[in-house]
Motif scaffolding. Structure first.
Motif, PDB file in Angstrom:
ATOM      1  N   ARG A  51       1.179  -6.133   3.946  1.00 29.81           N
ATOM      2  CA  ARG A  51       0.214  -6.904   4.735  1.00 29.81           C
ATOM      3  C   ARG A  51       0.212  -8.325   4.204  1.00 29.81           C
ATOM      4  O   ARG A  51      -0.001  -8.539   3.010  1.00 29.81           O
ATOM      5  N   TYR A  81       0.834  -1.198   0.000  1.00 35.97           N
ATOM      6  CA  TYR A  81       0.000   0.000   0.000  1.00 35.97           C
ATOM      7  C   TYR A  81       0.873   1.255   0.000  1.00 35.97           C
ATOM      8  O   TYR A  81       1.966   1.266   0.566  1.00 35.97           O
ATOM      9  N   TYR A  85      -3.060   1.832  15.908  1.00 37.52           N
ATOM     10  CA  TYR A  85      -1.655   2.045  15.604  1.00 37.52           C
ATOM     11  C   TYR A  85      -1.112   3.206  16.447  1.00 37.52           C
ATOM     12  O   TYR A  85      -1.833   4.175  16.728  1.00 37.52           O
ATOM     13  N   PHE A  90      -3.801   6.071  15.976  1.00 37.06           N
ATOM     14  CA  PHE A  90      -4.763   5.938  14.890  1.00 37.06           C
ATOM     15  C   PHE A  90      -5.597   4.683  15.104  1.00 37.06           C
ATOM     16  O   PHE A  90      -5.048   3.607  15.356  1.00 37.06           O
ATOM     17  N   SER A 149     -11.117  -2.685   8.763  1.00 32.48           N
ATOM     18  CA  SER A 149     -11.162  -3.312   7.448  1.00 32.48           C
ATOM     19  C   SER A 149     -12.148  -4.478   7.518  1.00 32.48           C
ATOM     20  O   SER A 149     -12.576  -4.884   8.592  1.00 32.48           O
ATOM     21  N   TYR A 159     -12.330  -6.181  11.466  1.00 34.15           N
ATOM     22  CA  TYR A 159     -10.974  -6.130  12.039  1.00 34.15           C
ATOM     23  C   TYR A 159     -10.698  -4.685  12.401  1.00 34.15           C
ATOM     24  O   TYR A 159     -10.837  -3.792  11.544  1.00 34.15           O
ATOM     25  N   GLN A 181       2.099   5.988  16.649  1.00 34.41           N
ATOM     26  CA  GLN A 181       3.134   6.588  15.811  1.00 34.41           C
ATOM     27  C   GLN A 181       3.912   7.644  16.593  1.00 34.41           C
ATOM     28  O   GLN A 181       3.325   8.583  17.123  1.00 34.41           O
ATOM     29  N   PHE A 210       4.304  -0.831   8.506  1.00 28.06           N
ATOM     30  CA  PHE A 210       4.617   0.391   7.783  1.00 28.06           C
ATOM     31  C   PHE A 210       6.118   0.619   7.685  1.00 28.06           C
ATOM     32  O   PHE A 210       6.875   0.253   8.588  1.00 28.06           O
ATOM     33  N   GLY A 211       6.521   1.270   6.596  1.00 23.89           N
ATOM     34  CA  GLY A 211       7.892   1.724   6.468  1.00 23.89           C
ATOM     35  C   GLY A 211       8.112   2.995   7.267  1.00 23.89           C
ATOM     36  O   GLY A 211       7.220   3.476   7.955  1.00 23.89           O
ATOM     37  N   GLN A 212       9.336   3.539   7.144  1.00 23.56           N
ATOM     38  CA  GLN A 212       9.703   4.715   7.920  1.00 23.56           C
ATOM     39  C   GLN A 212       9.224   6.017   7.294  1.00 23.56           C
ATOM     40  O   GLN A 212       9.281   7.069   7.928  1.00 23.56           O
ATOM     41  N   ARG A 265     -11.280  -8.203  16.974  1.00 23.75           N
ATOM     42  CA  ARG A 265     -12.303  -8.629  16.027  1.00 23.75           C
ATOM     43  C   ARG A 265     -13.636  -8.601  16.754  1.00 23.75           C
ATOM     44  O   ARG A 265     -13.688  -8.722  17.982  1.00 23.75           O
ATOM     45  N   LYS A 287       8.579   8.493  12.666  1.00 19.72           N
ATOM     46  CA  LYS A 287       8.493   7.048  12.473  1.00 19.72           C
ATOM     47  C   LYS A 287       7.206   6.675  11.773  1.00 19.72           C
ATOM     48  O   LYS A 287       6.266   7.458  11.700  1.00 19.72           O
ATOM     49  N   GLY A 288       7.183   5.455  11.251  1.00 13.68           N
ATOM     50  CA  GLY A 288       5.958   4.953  10.687  1.00 13.68           C
ATOM     51  C   GLY A 288       5.029   4.431  11.772  1.00 13.68           C
ATOM     52  O   GLY A 288       5.477   4.099  12.875  1.00 13.68           O
ATOM     53  N   PRO A 289       3.717   4.351  11.501  1.00 14.53           N
ATOM     54  CA  PRO A 289       2.792   3.774  12.482  1.00 14.53           C
ATOM     55  C   PRO A 289       3.147   2.317  12.766  1.00 14.53           C
ATOM     56  O   PRO A 289       3.588   1.590  11.865  1.00 14.53           O
ATOM     57  N   PHE A 348      -8.365   4.395   7.910  1.00 13.69           N
ATOM     58  CA  PHE A 348      -7.872   4.975   9.159  1.00 13.69           C
ATOM     59  C   PHE A 348      -8.703   6.163   9.618  1.00 13.69           C
ATOM     60  O   PHE A 348      -9.259   6.911   8.806  1.00 13.69           O
ATOM     61  N   GLY A 349      -8.766   6.326  10.937  1.00 15.46           N
ATOM     62  CA  GLY A 349      -9.245   7.575  11.511  1.00 15.46           C
ATOM     63  C   GLY A 349      -8.190   8.648  11.326  1.00 15.46           C
ATOM     64  O   GLY A 349      -7.077   8.370  10.879  1.00 15.46           O
ATOM     65  N   THR A 370      -8.078  -3.411   2.099  1.00 18.06           N
ATOM     66  CA  THR A 370      -7.489  -2.159   2.572  1.00 18.06           C
ATOM     67  C   THR A 370      -7.928  -1.825   3.989  1.00 18.06           C
ATOM     68  O   THR A 370      -8.967  -2.286   4.461  1.00 18.06           O
ATOM     69  N   LEU A 371      -7.105  -1.026   4.664  1.00 20.27           N
ATOM     70  CA  LEU A 371      -7.406  -0.489   5.984  1.00 20.27           C
ATOM     71  C   LEU A 371      -7.853   0.960   5.833  1.00 20.27           C
ATOM     72  O   LEU A 371      -7.199   1.732   5.141  1.00 20.27           O
ATOM     73  N   TYR A 412       0.277   5.163   1.322  1.00 20.22           N
ATOM     74  CA  TYR A 412      -0.539   6.140   2.025  1.00 20.22           C
ATOM     75  C   TYR A 412       0.196   7.469   2.026  1.00 20.22           C
ATOM     76  O   TYR A 412       1.419   7.524   1.991  1.00 20.22           O
ATOM     77  N   PHE A 443       3.898   6.964   3.175  1.00 23.10           N
ATOM     78  CA  PHE A 443       4.213   5.701   3.844  1.00 23.10           C
ATOM     79  C   PHE A 443       3.815   4.532   2.961  1.00 23.10           C
ATOM     80  O   PHE A 443       2.723   4.505   2.390  1.00 23.10           O
ATOM     81  N   LEU A 488       1.623  -1.273  14.794  1.00 23.02           N
ATOM     82  CA  LEU A 488       0.455  -1.896  15.396  1.00 23.02           C
ATOM     83  C   LEU A 488       0.622  -1.995  16.901  1.00 23.02           C
ATOM     84  O   LEU A 488       1.629  -2.474  17.409  1.00 23.02           O
TER      85      LEU A 488
END
Lengths: 111, 112
Positions: A94, A33, B36, B89, B93, B32, B38, A102-104, B51, B42-44, B102-103, B99-100, A35, A90, B46
């Motif tokens: 999955r 993905y 996340y 966040f 999904s 699901y 963040q 996610f990447g950096q 569920r 940095k990236g988000p 996000f808020g 796809t996810l 984003y 980003f 989990l």
């Protein structure tokens, strides 16, 4: 970082120039993905891929194209960059319909 | 259009407090619901996910509460610490859609 590498990490480019961002994974995950993250908007999906040469649009796909010729690489191209595309991008991967990694991020500035 | 609405946008609590972040969704096909975390630059990553077959899930100091009938879910952080200061966040999904969604995120600051 779950085997995800984004390049470049930072880029400044001029309006109207083409830009390609690369996402590389070592996990062999099916889904990839792109984003973008902007203040007040959270994470918005640009494009995604569910296999080699299989891609689809997200909610903010205008002005962007993608390609996935190999499982491990997912490229995002801005054909003609505009200032509204200044953002942090980003990549995520999955394995199945569960956890996404996610990447950096790539910070892109269009001047 | 699939949407996930997150509130509040920002939150300040004192160390030891219990910040609560709420999310609401519209699509009843969602099955699901991850959260996340963040940190700047940095990236988000989990944090925890749930569920709809359970109403609550705990992992350490983090708890998700899920209300299927109200189409809402929330994140509670017990005994919050300054190191929990980050952007959170929620997402959703469904198994028939890869796809996810996000808020828009909540910036949490835990003061010492």
């Amino acid at each position: 970082d779950a085997g995800i590498t984004q390049s470049p990490r930072h880029k400044v480019t001029e309006t109207g120039t083409p830009v390609t961002l690369r996402c590389h994974q070592t996990e062999n995950h099916r889904y990839m993905y792109w984003y973008r993250q902007d203040p007040g908007h959270g994470l918005r999906l640009i494009h995604y891929s569910y296999g080699v040469k299989d891609t689809d649009k997200g909610e903010v796909s205008d002005g962007y194209s993608v390609s996935r010729s190999k499982t491990e690489d997912f490229l995002l191209t801005l054909e003609s960059a505009t200032s509204s595309q200044t953002s942090v991008y980003f990549c995520a991967i999955r394995k199945d319909r569960a956890e996404a990694f996610f990447g950096q991020g790539t910070r892109l500035t269009v001047v | 259009q699939q949407q996930v609405k997150q509130s509040p946008q920002s939150l300040i609590v004192q160390k030891g407090g219990i910040p609560i972040i709420n999310c609401a969704y519209e699509n009843t096909a969602f099955d699901y619901f991850p959260w996340y975390q963040q940190f700047p630059g940095k990236g988000p990553a989990l944090l925890i996910a749930i569920r709809p077959d359970v109403s609550e899930k705990k992992e350490g100091r983090f708890t998700i509460s899920f209300n299927k009938s109200a189409k809402q879910f929330s994140l509670h952080i017990m005994d919050s610490q300054p190191g929990d200061s980050a952007t959170y966040f929620c997402a959703a999904s469904n198994s028939g859609y890869s796809t996810l969604t996000f808020g828009k995120g909540t910036m949490l600051l835990v003061s010492p």
